[in-house]
Design a protein around this motif. Structure first.
Motif, short mmCIF file in Angstrom:
data_model
loop_
_atom_site.label_atom_id
_atom_site.label_comp_id
_atom_site.label_asym_id
_atom_site.label_seq_id
_atom_site.Cartn_x
_atom_site.Cartn_y
_atom_site.Cartn_z
N LEU B 202 0.87 -1.17 0.00
CA LEU B 202 0.00 0.00 0.00
C LEU B 202 0.90 1.22 0.00
N VAL B 203 0.82 1.99 -1.05
CA VAL B 203 1.63 3.20 -1.10
C VAL B 203 0.83 4.33 -0.49
N ILE B 204 1.41 4.95 0.53
CA ILE B 204 0.72 6.02 1.24
C ILE B 204 1.47 7.32 1.06
N ASN B 205 0.74 8.35 0.71
CA ASN B 205 1.36 9.66 0.61
C ASN B 205 0.37 10.70 1.09
N PHE B 304 6.23 8.06 -6.32
CA PHE B 304 5.17 8.90 -5.77
C PHE B 304 4.69 9.90 -6.78
N LEU B 305 5.67 10.56 -7.41
CA LEU B 305 5.30 11.57 -8.39
C LEU B 305 4.40 10.97 -9.44
N SER B 306 4.79 9.82 -9.96
CA SER B 306 4.02 9.27 -11.07
C SER B 306 2.69 8.73 -10.59
N LEU B 307 2.68 8.10 -9.40
CA LEU B 307 1.41 7.57 -8.90
C LEU B 307 0.43 8.68 -8.58
N VAL B 308 0.96 9.72 -7.97
CA VAL B 308 0.08 10.83 -7.62
C VAL B 308 -0.47 11.47 -8.88
N GLU B 309 0.39 11.61 -9.89
CA GLU B 309 -0.06 12.19 -11.15
C GLU B 309 -1.07 11.29 -11.84
N GLU B 310 -0.79 9.99 -11.78
CA GLU B 310 -1.71 9.02 -12.37
C GLU B 310 -3.09 9.17 -11.76
N LYS B 311 -3.08 9.33 -10.44
CA LYS B 311 -4.34 9.45 -9.73
C LYS B 311 -5.06 10.74 -10.12
#
Lengths: 234, 351
Positions: B202-205, B304-311
């Motif tokens: 689980l990636v949490i940010n 994180f950068l890419s996951l957050v952007e993906e989201k």
């Protein structure tokens, strides 16, 4: 609860705290005994008892300053609060451990009683009454100290703040004789810890006063439990 | 086994965690991955009952942590970020105390404690005072403490922090072994640790879950084998020409001269194309041997950068901002070392 009680009691004797407390207590006790009883060849132990009562103002904070502060500092409170133990169990375990150390030092007072009993016939009722009073008052002071310790992670702060509260309670009795307001006088009269000791001092076992001490101790222990529970919501 | 629904924790105005929801099944090993201050420890502290959530609920084996804390806590072994040790006790005394504290009745004390010490490698330190133990051993005592009473759920907050590389490998193996018959949550900020131990991550940010997937899928989702660092012995221009001529190569250029007569190239493939084989054959035919081939692991920040952007893009599809991954990673390469998990681990060991 018993696990915490055992660990805390042990911790008093693997660190200097327990020894320092008992040594100081016994030192004061014997000094007064020597001056009051040996030098004047008296068999009344009441002075020794009442001096110990006042000595507790200074000594009790030493006994209780670590109870919770040390746990906070080492982060071991996290262990206790995530273990399957109720906060009340934690508080009682710690309180009883400190109280046990106190009872041990009070038991050493029996030596004086034995000495007096060997050479004369002391008034048993007075000794008994004073013993009960000291046991009850000790519970109040230790409960106050435990409560204050639960508020800070600094032992020194816990010690000094407890001392300040104890001195304040002591000074309230002086204030009583200086104040003219009847209603305030009545309140001070009622909550005074020291006035209540006087009945025991003369050898009268007062159930009401004894009960007052127990309630006062219970209130502070209850507050400590609340502090622990509140920590989770911070 | 663990159900977390809409968990929120606010500190004043700041949100520590924000409507966190997830379920963890029996016997799963789940990694919480996130930078410092992402909300990993807060989540763990709530599950273990040390903190209370501002809203939402956490259930362990169907028991709400707030409603029946004692029953919930009985099922959990918790190793907080800083192991909660009484420094003036010996390992033996400490573990005995924990045994009493957890009120373990069904197990024999001596056998149980010895078994745990063997498991975490503490047998030789058994009689020593905790204060005198090294950091690695203190961490093990913390681990042993969590294991007392054979709890079904283990919650480990950064279990390998501050250990040297050898100890890290040992502790990871211990966790893997434990995970065979337990549910484990562990938190880390080291990407490699998750892929080494966990079945799910689980990636949490910023207090929110940005990804919930298998570790291998997670890295594939972002890069796959798309970016490679290749060290080739041969003249710069020729090698570049050959690399660019390979079918499926999107980008190829020199990043640095590695050894005498050889260069490091950053090669980027088109999506869903594996260029490793054609690259090898093409270079071998031309007589320029590949000295080294590395797939470019992403650093945690990149993920994180890419996951957050993906989201973000999922939320507002009209906004199709391209990912800026290539630029970031290229920078890392020119710096000499790729920002991989190993690198982070090395830093850990330095501490």
């Amino acid at each position: 609860m018993s696990a915490i009680y055992k660990r805390d009691l042990r911790a008093y004797f693997t660190s200097p705290v327990g020894y320092v407390f008992i040594a100081a207590f016994v030192f004061v006790m014997n000094l007064v005994f020597y001056i009051q009883n040996m030098m004047t060849a008296q068999n009344r132990l009441t002075t020794v008892f009442s001096v110990m009562f006042y000595a507790l103002i200074v000594l009790a904070p030493v006994l209780t300053m670590r109870t919770f502060s040390e746990e906070y500092k080492q982060k071991t409170d996290q262990l206790l609060l995530t273990a399957p133990v109720k906060p009340a169990g934690i508080v009682m375990g710690k309180f009883l451990a400190a109280y046990t150390v106190y009872v041990i030092s009070l038991a050493l007072l029996l030596i004086q009683v034995i000495i007096i009993a060997a050479v004369s016939t002391p008034n048993g009722a007075i000794i008994f009454g004073n013993y009960i009073a000291l046991l009850a008052v000790g519970a109040v002071f230790i409960a106050i100290g435990t409560f204050v310790s639960s508020l800070t992670e600094n032992q020194l702060v816990a010690n000094i703040a407890t001392l300040a509260i104890n001195v304040f309670l002591f000074l309230m009795d002086y204030a009583y004789s200086l104040i003219n307001l009847t209603w305030l006088k009545r309140i001070l009269y009622w909550i005074s810890i020291f006035r209540r000791y006087n009945t025991f001092y003369v050898g009268v076992f007062s159930v009401a006063d004894f009960f007052f001490y127990l309630c006062a101790a219970a209130v502070f222990l209850f507050l400590t439990v609340r502090v622990l529970e509140k920590k989770r919501w911070s | 086994m663990i159900e977390v629904s809409n968990l929120t924790k606010t500190y004043g105005k700041k949100r520590g965690i924000d409507r966190l929801s997830f379920t963890i099944g029996d016997g799963e090993i789940v990694g919480f991955l996130g930078p410092n201050g992402a909300g990993k420890s807060t989540t763990m502290n709530i599950i273990t009952g040390y903190l209370s959530a501002s809203s939402g609920a956490a259930r362990i084996g169907g028991i709400d942590v707030l409603e029946d804390p004692i029953a919930a806590k009985k099922q959990i072994g918790y190793l907080p970020e800083q192991p909660p040790l009484y420094l003036d006790m010996t390992v033996e005394e400490y573990l005995d105390f924990i045994f009493d504290l957890k009120a373990v009745r069904e197990l024999k004390r001596r056998d149980h404690v010895m078994e745990i010490c063997e498991l975490v490698g503490l047998k030789d330190q058994y009689k020593r005072v905790i204060r005198n133990l090294s950091k690695g051993y203190k961490q093990r005592v913390g681990m042993a403490q969590a294991l007392i009473g054979n709890p079904e759920v283990l919650i480990l907050d950064e279990p390998t922090v501050g250990l040297d590389p050898k100890q890290i490998i040992e502790i990871r193996n211990v966790i893997k072994n434990l995970g065979k018959n337990r549910t484990i949550i562990l938190s880390t900020h080291i990407l490699q640790e998750v892929s080494a131990i966990c079945e799910r991550v689980l990636v949490i940010n910023n207090g929110q879950i940005v990804a919930d997937d298998k570790p291998e899928n997670l890295s594939a989702r972002i890069t796959g084998e798309r970016k490679l660092s290749v060290r080739v012995a041969g003249p710069q221009d020729m090698v570049r020409k050959i690399l660019r001529s390979i079918d499926g190569v999107q980008f190829a250029d020199v990043t640095v001269q590695a050894e005498k007569g050889s260069y490091d190239f950053l090669v980027e493939a088109k999506p869903n194309v594996d260029i490793r084989k054609p690259m090898f054959i093409a270079l071998a035919k031309a007589g320029y041997p590949i000295l080294q081939l590395k797939s470019m692991d992403l650093s945690l920040e990149d993920i994180f950068l890419s996951l957050v952007e993906e989201k973000k893009r999922q939320r507002n599809p009209q906004n199709k901002a391209p990912r800026k991954l290539s630029a970031d990673t290229a920078l890392n390469v020119s710096g000499g070392e790729p920002a991989s998990g190993d690198d982070e681990q090395g830093k850990e060991a330095d501490d």
